[in-house]
Design an enzyme around this catalytic site. Structure first.
Site, PDB file in Angstrom:
ATOM      1  N   GLU A   1       0.809  -1.215   0.000  1.00  0.00           N
ATOM      2  CA  GLU A   1       0.000   0.000   0.000  1.00  0.00           C
ATOM      3  C   GLU A   1       0.848   1.275   0.000  1.00  0.00           C
ATOM      4  OE1 GLU A   1      -2.890  -0.388   3.148  1.00  0.00           O
ATOM      5  OE2 GLU A   1      -3.907  -2.037   2.129  1.00  0.00           O
TER       6      GLU A   1
ATOM      7  N   GLU B   1      -4.778  -8.393  -0.939  1.00  0.00           N
ATOM      8  CA  GLU B   1      -5.617  -8.389   0.258  1.00  0.00           C
ATOM      9  C   GLU B   1      -7.050  -8.189  -0.194  1.00  0.00           C
ATOM     10  OE1 GLU B   1      -4.519  -5.444   3.125  1.00  0.00           O
ATOM     11  OE2 GLU B   1      -2.383  -5.972   3.092  1.00  0.00           O
TER      12      GLU B   1
END
Length: 683
Positions: free
Chosen positions: A295, A415
Site C-alpha cells: 500500500e 488483500e
C-alpha cells in the site's frame, strides 16, 4: 537479547568456496555408471561476538540425486546452534546436514540452499572441504557423459500466479509493530500453516514490517534473529507446498512515505533492505515471490500523478536490485503494486507504464480490494450487498484484467475482505449480506483469472484453536473458488411474537443455479403447503412460518435451507420479534448509553439529524453514521452506546436519532448535547 542484537555486525563476506572432485566410491541414489560431482559456496552473512549466520549453496553437477547428506568439519571449534532447510547432527568437529522431506531431490545443475546459526570463539575459519553423499566436492564431474535431461516445461509468471489461487494472508503477525505477537496473534507454528494448507489454500502472503528490526545508516543491517525467524516461517511454508509472498509492509507509512521530502535517505534505506533480503533468499525456491511495498503512499505530494512517478522509481529500483542479486532471483516472480494498491484507472495505467518500461516477463501486478466503502464499514446506509457494491467490484476487477491480464501480466488481489468484518465487532456487516459479497468476489475474480489472497488478521481463522470462527463463511468462500452458489434477498425472516403470522416472500439470486427446494435439517419442506416458487420469487406460507416460529420466543426459532443445483445451501433464520423500545437517559459526551429493549430484533444502522434535517455528527455528508465507530449495540446489557467520536463532532443542539432494525422497523430517539452533558428522551 536487545544488547546482543546491537553487538552484531553484518560482514557480508564469503568465508570460503570449496569444490572437490569425486575420485572413488559411490554416491547415494547414484549407480556405478552414474556421473557425480558437486560444488559448495559457504558464506558467513552475519557475525557478532560469539555467534554467526552461515548460508550454503550446494550445486549438484552430476546425475539427479534423491536424498542427500552434506558433511564437513569445523576447523576452529564452531558449533551449529540452529539450522534451516536441513536436519543437522554433530559429533565433535564433524557436522552432517541431511535433506528435509521437501528438498531431497537435486536435479543436474540444480542448487539447494541451507543455512544455520552457529557459535564461535577466537576465530571463525571456514571449513576446508565438503562432501555430498560421500563425494568430495571440487566443482568437476567424472563418469560417463550425462544423458540430456528433459527440459522442464516453461513456467511463466502467469502460470505461477494462477497456481497461487487461492491465497491467504498471515495478517497482523510479522507486520505487527514492534514484533510478531504485538497485535494479539500467537506465534506462528507449523501446525497453523499445515491447517491453512489443508483447507485448500495454495499460497500465503507473509506481510513483514522491517522498521523496528534493522540497524542505522548506512548499512541498515537487518537484525539476524528477526531475519532468521522470517526465514524459518518462509521455509515452513515452502515445506507445506505453499507459494510464499514476502514484502515491506507497514514500512510504507512509517518511513517510505517521506520519500518526497527525503528521497536520498529513503532510497538508501529501501535499497539496503532489499539487497539484504534478495541476498538472504537468493537461492530459495521459485515458489517464493517478493512484493516491493505494501500500500505505497507518499506525504506532501501535489497529486496522485506525482505519487505514481515516485512509486515508479521505487518499483523500478526494487526490480533492478533483486535481479542483480542473481541466483533464483534472476527469474523470480516480483510483485509490483499500484499507488495505494488502488484499482482506480489512473493508478492502474501508471503501473502498466512501469511494466512496459521494465520489459521483464517475470513480474506481476497487485491491488487490494475491500469493497464499496459504505458497505465495507456500514456508513451512509450501506447495509446491503446491492448494485453499488457489485458494480464497484466488477469495475475494479475489469480494470485490472484489461490493463494487465489481457496483456499477459498476472494480477494478485493481495488483500481482500470487508474492512469491518471482525469477530470483535459483531453486527457491523450482516452475515447474509457478507456471504453474498464472498460469493461474488470468488466468481468475478475466477472468470477474470485474478488470484485472490484473503486478508485474515484473526477474524476468520482462530489461530489458537485452528478452527474457522464461522464455518459457513469459509464454506461459501471455498465454494466460490470453483463454482457459483445461489443466494437470496435475505437470510432473515422476521415474524411477530404474537398475533397472526402472514406469508413472506424472498427473491432468489440463482447465479446460474437452479432451485431444488427447502429443508429443515434433513427434512424437506413441502412445495405448495410450505412454500411456493414463481420464477425467482420464493414465498413461505403462513402455515409454515407459524409452525417454524414455535413458541415465538424472541430471537431465532428455526433455520431452514434453500438448496440449489450446485454450491452452498442458503440458510434462512426464522426470527420472532416485537418493536424495540427505548427509555430516557443522561450522561456525558464520553459516556452515554440509550437503554434499549431489542425484543428479538437486530440493529442495522442509525441516522442522526439536526432539527432542520441536516446531518449531525461525523461524516456530515450523510445522515447515516458509521456503525460501531459512532454507535454500538450491546445486546446483553440492553443498551445502544453512543461513542465519544460521535459527540466530538456534534453541535450543542437537539438531535434526532433514527434507529433502523433488520426487521424493517424504525424507532426515533432524541438526544440533547450541552457542553459535555447529554440527555436523551423518546419524545
Amino acid at each position: 537479547m536487545h544488547s546482543l542484537r546491537k553487538a552484531r555486525q553484518r560482514i557480508g563476506a564469503i568465508a570460503g568456496i570449496v569444490i572437490a572432485l569425486l575420485t572413488a566410491g559411490t554416491m547415494t541414489a547414484v549407480n556405478a555408471q552414474a556421473v557425480a560431482g558437486c560444488g559448495v559456496v559457504y558464506t558467513v552473512s552475519t557475525q557478532w561476538p560469539g555467534g554467526f549466520t552461515a548460508n550454503l549453496n550446494v550445486t549438484n553437477l552430476g546425475d539427479p540425486i534423491n536424498g542427500w547428506r552434506l558433511a564437513w568439519a569445523f576447523p576452529s571449534g564452531q558449533q551449529v546452534t540452529q539450522a534451516w532447510n536441513s536436519t543437522v547432527t554433530s559429533s565433535g568437529a564433524q557436522v552432517t546436514a541431511a535433506n528435509t522431506n521437501w528438498n531431497a531431490a537435486i536435479a543436474t545443475d540444480a542448487t539447494v540452499s541451507l543455512g544455520f546459526n552457529g557459535s564461535w570463539t577466537g576465530v571463525n575459519t571456514a571449513p576446508a572441504s565438503f562432501t555430498l553423499n560421500g563425494v568430495t566436492c571440487t566443482g568437476k564431474v567424472v563418469g560417463p557423459s550425462p544423458s540430456p535431461s528433459p527440459s522442464p516445461s516453461p513456467t511463466t509468471a502467469m502460470d505461477t500466479v494462477a497456481a497461487m489461487q487461492p491465497g491467504w494472508n498471515l495478517g497482523n503477525t510479522f507486520d505487527a509493530i514492534p514484533d510478531e505477537t504485538a497485535w494479539g496473534n500467537p506465534l506462528t507454528t507449523q501446525a497453523l500453516l499445515h491447517q491453512v494448507r489443508s483447507q485448500g489454500y495454495k499460497s500465503i502472503r507473509i506481510p513483514i514490517t522491517w522498521s523496528n528490526h534493522h540497524g542505522p545508516a548506512p548499512d541498515y543491517a537487518i537484525d539476524a534473529a528477526w531475519l532468521n525467524r522470517v526465514r524459518q516461517v518462509v521455509e515452513w511454508s515452502l515445506a507445506e507446498d505453499f507459494y510464499v509472498l514476502i514484502n515491506l509492509h507497514h514500512d510504507s507509512w512509517q518511513w517510505i512515505n517521506t520519500y518526497p521530502s527525503d528521497s536520498a535517505t529513503v532510497m538508501n534505506r529501501y535499497t539496503a533492505l532489499w539487497r539484504q533480503l534478495a541476498g538472504s533468499f537468493r537461492n530459495h525456491s521459485p515458489k517464493l515471490l517478493f512484493e516491493s511495498i505494501n500500500e505505497p503512499q507518499f506525504a506532501g505530494t501535489s497529486s496522485d500523478e506525482q505519487g505514481d512517478q515516485l512509486l515508479n522509481t521505487l518499483n523500478t529500483k526494487f526490480v533492478h536490485v533483486v535481479r542483480q542479486s542473481g541466483g533464483a532471483n534472476a527469474t523470480r516472480v516480483l510483485v509490483l503494486p499500484t499507488l495505494h494498491t488502488s484499482s482506480e484507472q489512473g493508478r492502474v495505467d501508471a503501473l502498466a507504464a512501469t511494466f512496459t518500461a521494465l520489459r521483464d516477463p517475470n513480474l506481476a501486478a497487485t491491488v487490494h480490494f475491500y469493497g464499496w466503502w459504505p458497505f465495507s464499514v456500514n456508513i451512509a446506509g450501506g447495509t446491503r450487498y446491492d448494485s453499488n457494491v457489485e458494480q464497484d467490484l466488477i469495475a475494479g476487477f475489469d480494470r485490472v484484467r484489461t490493463a494487465f491480464v489481457s496483456h499477459g501480466i498476472p494480477v494478485i488481489i493481495g488483500e481482500w475482505a470487508l474492512l469491518s468484518w471482525d469477530h470483535t465487532r459483531p453486527g457491523i456487516i450482516e452475515r447474509g449480506e457478507f456471504l453474498k459479497f464472498l460469493e461474488a468476489v470468488g466468481y468475478h475474480a475466477r472468470i477474470r483469472n485474478l488470484t485472490t489472497m484473503l486478508w485474515d488478521a484473526g477474524q476468520f481463522l482462530n489461530r489458537n484453536e485452528l478452527q474457522w470462527r464461522d464455518q459457513g463463511v469459509f464454506d461459501m468462500m471455498k465454494a466460490s473458488w470453483t463454482t457459483r452458489s445461489g443466494t437470496a434477498s435475505t437470510d432473515q425472516v422476521y415474524v411477530p411474537s404474537s398475533g397472526t403470522i402472514a406469508g413472506q416472500t424472498l427473491t432468489l439470486n440463482l447465479n446460474g443455479t437452479t432451485f431444488q427446494g427447502l429443508c429443515q435439517g434433513s427434512t424437506p419442506l413441502s412445495q405448495g403447503s410450505d412454500y411456493t416458487v414463481s420464477g425467482t420469487t420464493l414465498t413461505l406460507t403462513s402455515a409454515a412460518l407459524t409452525r417454524l416460529a414455535g413458541n415465538r420466543a424472541y430471537g431465532v426459532n428455526a433455520t431452514i435451507e434453500a438448496r440449489f443445483s450446485q454450491g452452498m445451501p442458503w440458510r434462512i433464520s426464522v426470527i420472532s420479534s416485537s418493536t424495540p423500545t427505548q427509555a430516557a437517559a443522561s450522561g456525558t459526551t464520553t459516556s452515554f448509553a440509550i437503554p434499549t429493549q431489542f425484543r428479538g430484533d437486530q440493529l442495522a444502522t442509525m441516522e442522526a439529524k439536526y432539527a432542520d434535517g441536516s446531518p449531525a455528527g461525523p461524516a456530515n455528508w450523510t445522515t447515516y453514521k458509521e456503525f460501531w465507530q459512532n454507535f454500538q449495540p450491546d445486546y446483553s446489557a440492553g443498551t445502544i452506546i453512543m461513542k465519544p467520536e460521535f459527540f466530538a463532532e456534534v453541535n450543542d443542539d437537539r438531535i434526532t436519532l433514527t434507529f433502523h432494525f433488520w426487521s424493517g422497523k424504525q424507532i426515533t430517539y432524541y438526544v440533547t448535547k450541552s457542553g459535555t452533558t447529554v440527555t436523551g428522551a423518546t419524545t
